[in-house]
Design an enzyme around this catalytic site. Structure first.
Site, PDB file in Angstrom:
ATOM      1  N   ASN A  14      63.429  -4.702 -19.623  1.00 55.87           N
ATOM      2  CA  ASN A  14      63.249  -4.562 -18.177  1.00 55.87           C
ATOM      3  C   ASN A  14      64.271  -5.446 -17.485  1.00 55.87           C
ATOM      4  OD1 ASN A  14      62.424  -4.380 -15.551  1.00 55.87           O
ATOM      5  ND2 ASN A  14      60.531  -5.562 -15.824  1.00 55.87           N
ATOM      6  N   HIS A  98      53.936  -2.714 -13.117  1.00 59.16           N
ATOM      7  CA  HIS A  98      54.407  -4.062 -13.476  1.00 59.16           C
ATOM      8  C   HIS A  98      53.786  -5.086 -12.523  1.00 59.16           C
ATOM      9  CE1 HIS A  98      57.056  -7.478 -14.169  1.00 59.16           C
ATOM     10  NE2 HIS A  98      57.401  -6.904 -15.308  1.00 59.16           N
ATOM     11  N   GLU A 173      50.815  -7.927 -20.461  1.00 59.52           N
ATOM     12  CA  GLU A 173      51.699  -8.947 -19.906  1.00 59.52           C
ATOM     13  C   GLU A 173      50.877  -9.951 -19.096  1.00 59.52           C
ATOM     14  OE1 GLU A 173      55.997  -7.456 -19.727  1.00 59.52           O
ATOM     15  OE2 GLU A 173      55.062  -6.910 -17.844  1.00 59.52           O
TER      16      GLU A 173
END
Ligand code: PEP
Length: 273
Positions: A14, A98, A173
């Site tokens: 990313n 995200h 994450e």
């Protein structure tokens, strides 16, 4: 006895809001050349404006290209946004949900579900990001937070009459580990991968054991080993380190060891991961 599925090993880069069209192609080509390891699925997610030049640079390299985001609607009055249909020929993967977008753009699980639906309609393989804040972990709410994110996403998909995408990839994450230099413990990330598959199974996924779960959060060539030593984890979503050729070379080389171990198990050759 049913054999457990041999999942692919995936390293996704990313690049966030870094690189320019002038420099992105060269960086992508250098990373592709330094990471040509059998058995590892490599994905580079550059900024939208670099997708075309990165696509040209990666042609024939075996490295896939992903977008970092997609809009939740098909088209319309959404100034500055990018619809899934616009990514045709430019990207085959897409990061969804995200934490930087959840934080900065206020994306919630409802929008995330709609983005997953757009990905499914347009042949984009989604990397769905979930993860807890530091306060959640400190309060013992990490697992409940991730479970809730997944359940709310699946509930909205169901409301839209859609199933979970068959090619779904989930990236765990922890928000406190992204860009901070802190990492989760491999064992904690592994426990979360188990929880993610259990939650997907309970929410209707027919094959939760086949869903790849990546770890993301300050992964480097020095820390990747701790995560890939965990059989529940299938790779990494890499931010800062993915802009460095040597770092990517080290990360993918370690991933190649895991892929080779899985290949040996999958072909009946024994061996660990
Ligand atoms: C990310 O952007 O998903 C990420 C994990 O970033 P970093 O590796 O820099 O923490």
């Amino acid at each position: 006895m049913t054999a457990s599925p041999v999942r692919p090993v995936i390293i996704a880069a990313n690049w966030k809001m870094n690189t320019t069209p002038a420099g992105a192609g060269g960086l992508a080509a250098d990373i592709a050349a330094a990471t040509n390891i059998p058995g590892v699925i490599r994905v580079i997610c550059p900024p939208f404006v670099c997708l075309e030049v990165v696509g040209r640079a990666l042609a024939g390299s075996g490295v896939a290209i992903g977008a970092q985001n997609v809009h939740a609607e098909q088209a319309g009055a959404y100034t500055g946004e990018i619809a899934a249909a616009m990514l045709a020929g430019l990207a085959s993967w897409c990061i969804v949900g995200h934490s930087e977008r959840r934080r900065d753009q206020g994306e919630d699980d409802i929008q995330v579900a709609r983005k997953l639906a757009r990905c499914a309609e347009h042949g984009l393989r989604p990397i769905l990001c979930v993860g807890e804040q530091l306060a959640d972990r400190q309060a013992g709410r990490a697992e409940a937070t991730v479970r809730r994110q997944l359940e709310q996403t699946v509930a909205e998909l169901r409301r839209l009459g859609q199933a979970l995408p068959a090619d779904l990839v989930v990236a765990y994450e922890p928000v406190w580990a992204i860009g901070t230099g802190l990492t989760a413990r491999g064992s904690d990330a592994s426990a979360m991968a188990r929880l993610i598959r259990k939650t997907l199974g309970a929410a209707g996924s027919a094959t939760p054991g086949a869903v790849p779960v990546l770890y993301g959060g300050s992964v480097t060539s020095s820390t990747i080993g701790e995560f890939l030593a965990e059989p529940e984890l299938d790779g990494a979503l890499v931010g800062g380190a993915s802009l460095k050729v040597e770092e990517m070379a080290g990360i993918v080389a370690r991933a190649g060891m895991t892929a080779a171990g899985r290949d040996a198990v999958g072909s009946g050759g024994g061996g660990g991961r």
